[in-house]
Design a protein around this motif. Structure first.
Motif, PDB file in Angstrom:
ATOM      1  N   ASP A 164     -40.849   0.409 -20.054  1.00  0.00           N
ATOM      2  CA  ASP A 164     -40.350  -0.865 -20.493  1.00  0.00           C
ATOM      3  C   ASP A 164     -40.951  -1.238 -21.826  1.00  0.00           C
ATOM      4  O   ASP A 164     -40.200  -1.938 -22.681  1.00  0.00           O
ATOM      5  CB  ASP A 164     -40.556  -1.630 -19.142  1.00  0.00           C
ATOM      6  N   ALA A 200     -29.737   2.175 -23.035  1.00  0.00           N
ATOM      7  CA  ALA A 200     -30.806   1.984 -22.224  1.00  0.00           C
ATOM      8  C   ALA A 200     -30.496   1.194 -20.982  1.00  0.00           C
ATOM      9  O   ALA A 200     -31.007   1.456 -20.044  1.00  0.00           O
ATOM     10  CB  ALA A 200     -31.843   1.232 -22.949  1.00  0.00           C
ATOM     11  N   PHE A 201     -29.353   0.310 -20.960  1.00  0.00           N
ATOM     12  CA  PHE A 201     -29.099  -0.556 -20.068  1.00  0.00           C
ATOM     13  C   PHE A 201     -27.716  -0.129 -19.228  1.00  0.00           C
ATOM     14  O   PHE A 201     -27.095  -0.860 -18.453  1.00  0.00           O
ATOM     15  CB  PHE A 201     -29.233  -1.868 -20.245  1.00  0.00           C
ATOM     16  N   SER A 203     -26.504   3.456 -19.840  1.00  0.00           N
ATOM     17  CA  SER A 203     -26.535   5.029 -19.659  1.00  0.00           C
ATOM     18  C   SER A 203     -25.506   5.629 -20.423  1.00  0.00           C
ATOM     19  O   SER A 203     -25.006   6.578 -20.502  1.00  0.00           O
ATOM     20  CB  SER A 203     -26.419   5.517 -18.379  1.00  0.00           C
ATOM     21  N   ARG A 302     -31.029   7.448 -22.111  1.00  0.00           N
ATOM     22  CA  ARG A 302     -30.557   7.607 -20.686  1.00  0.00           C
ATOM     23  C   ARG A 302     -31.517   8.085 -19.756  1.00  0.00           C
ATOM     24  O   ARG A 302     -31.320   7.795 -18.554  1.00  0.00           O
ATOM     25  CB  ARG A 302     -29.388   8.719 -21.061  1.00  0.00           C
ATOM     26  N   TYR A 304     -34.538   7.289 -19.627  1.00  0.00           N
ATOM     27  CA  TYR A 304     -35.112   5.602 -19.147  1.00  0.00           C
ATOM     28  C   TYR A 304     -34.265   5.098 -18.064  1.00  0.00           C
ATOM     29  O   TYR A 304     -34.814   4.691 -16.975  1.00  0.00           O
ATOM     30  CB  TYR A 304     -35.354   4.744 -20.690  1.00  0.00           C
ATOM     31  N   TYR A 305     -32.957   5.023 -18.316  1.00  0.00           N
ATOM     32  CA  TYR A 305     -31.891   4.531 -17.341  1.00  0.00           C
ATOM     33  C   TYR A 305     -32.143   4.910 -16.166  1.00  0.00           C
ATOM     34  O   TYR A 305     -32.309   4.215 -15.103  1.00  0.00           O
ATOM     35  CB  TYR A 305     -30.633   4.472 -17.986  1.00  0.00           C
ATOM     36  N   ALA A 309     -33.601   3.573 -12.368  1.00  0.00           N
ATOM     37  CA  ALA A 309     -32.622   3.527 -11.354  1.00  0.00           C
ATOM     38  C   ALA A 309     -33.410   4.122 -10.135  1.00  0.00           C
ATOM     39  O   ALA A 309     -33.495   4.036  -8.980  1.00  0.00           O
ATOM     40  CB  ALA A 309     -31.370   3.967 -11.746  1.00  0.00           C
ATOM     41  N   GLY A 323     -23.918   7.239 -14.503  1.00  0.00           N
ATOM     42  CA  GLY A 323     -24.058   7.801 -15.735  1.00  0.00           C
ATOM     43  C   GLY A 323     -23.048   8.787 -15.933  1.00  0.00           C
ATOM     44  O   GLY A 323     -23.319   9.399 -17.084  1.00  0.00           O
TER      45      GLY A 323
END
Length: 364
Positions: A164, A200-201, A203, A302, A304-305, A309, A323
């Motif tokens: 983050d 990032a938010f 995907s 991606r 990170y996303y 999740a 995704g």
């Protein structure tokens, strides 16, 4: 050896694969013997086997590797991704010098293995696997059996999953315009910010982002429709193809409101005017100057996303759908990488538990 099957009439029929027609459809040669006994079955299989040997000797076994691969690429050009065809063309042009003039009849496992060994010296295991995949597919497309070889072991690549804090630093750097000298830098900076947010938010992949048009967004319901992709064709030009990377990549993604608010809808057409490579180049520079301790790629957003999740307990089936993944294989191998900051939090919980245990022991 071909196996005969009995027809409702009592006759025996054998079908032998005979290659592909000009449209890429499989062709078969059929042999029928009316004798319903086992003798008729053996005769039908004998005729089919004899034809198979003679047909290969006459038509296929004289083909060179160059001819088989060239034919395979030409017949698949209309149905495979332009980027896949581009990669195939590169492999044929640069990586088959040591095997291209061998005929199908001359190929042996040692010959093919030596070619694989030469490729492995100067290329990654993934590239070698792709080259071998093209070679084996061309053989099978010509009606021949594949040649068994030993491939180099896959590299244990573990990408860095940004946390983050790193994503915050990156977006803050992109928003900071104090070090910009000219106004012409503002548009690329805006586009990079939008691209980072969508990856990032939401995907999204690079090519999917560059293909997005203003009409793909539903601002009322905070969604975006993913139904196309920007890729390089065999000549190296960026083109928009009407379908994303896989069939499951065709999807609708719900985005956070702040991502929708960051997009400039006043200009019709694509929301990103740059190419995927330009996005990656700008991103690389932004990561370097954002103050992040580790380097990571645009595609790692991606990671990170999905890692976020997964850490929040969202079921894999939903993550796959959001995704655009066809299976969870990639997620299990890469996308479940533990985020560094969350790992530290869990480690602190574990150490606190141990400390409490030790304190109770000392008190006793």
């Amino acid at each position: 050896m071909p196996t005969a099957k009995k027809l409702p009439s009592g006759s025996w029929r054998c079908r032998v694969f005979a290659g592909y027609d000009i449209d890429g459809k499989r062709k078969y040669e059929s042999f029928i013997v009316k004798d319903p006994s086992k003798r008729g079955k053996k005769e039908c299989e004998r005729l089919a086997s004899e034809w198979s040997v003679n047909h290969q000797d006459r038509d296929v076994m004289a083909l060179t590797v160059q001819e088989m691969v060239r034919s395979y690429i030409d017949l698949k050009e209309k149905v495979l991704s332009p980027s896949t065809i581009k990669n195939y063309e590169q492999i044929l042009r640069t990586s088959m010098d040591d095997i291209r003039m061998y005929t199908a009849g001359d190929l042996t496992p040692p010959i093919v293995q030596r070619w694989i060994n030469i490729l492995a010296v100067r290329n990654s295991p993934k590239y070698v696997r792709n080259a071998n995949g093209l070679f084996q597919s061309a053989l099978k497309f010509s009606g021949l059996n594949g040649v068994r070889v030993t491939l180099p072991a896959p590299q244990d690549f573990q990408p860095h999953v940004p946390c983050d804090e790193e994503v915050k630093k990156l977006i803050n750097y992109i928003n900071d315009t104090t070090h910009e000298n000219t106004k012409r830098d503002m548009r690329p900076r805006y586009e990079l910010k939008v691209a980072v947010m969508l990856a990032a938010f939401g995907s999204l992949r690079r090519g999917e982002i560059c293909a997005l048009r203003t009409e793909d967004f539903d601002r009322r319901h905070l969604t975006v429709r993913i139904n196309k992709d920007v890729v390089k064709d065999k000549d190296g030009y960026w083109v928009t193809k009407p379908t994303p990377k896989t069939s499951t990549s065709n999807r609708t993604v719900e985005l956070p409101a702040f991502v929708i608010d960051a997009i400039d809808f006043s200009r019709p057409g694509t929301i990103i005017k740059g190419t995927p490579d330009q996005i990656s180049n700008r991103f690389r520079r932004a990561v370097r100057f954002s103050g992040s301790e580790f380097h990571f790629r645009f595609h790692d957003l991606r990671h990170y996303y999905v890692s976020i999740a997964h850490a929040l307990g969202i079921p894999d089936a939903y993550i796959m759908e959001m995704g655009g993944w066809r299976t969870d294989r990639t997620m299990k191998r890469v996308y479940r990488s533990t985020l560094a900051d969350r790992k530290r939090e869990e480690q602190k919980k574990l150490n606190t538990h141990f400390a409490g245990l030790a304190a109770s022991e000392n008190a006793g």
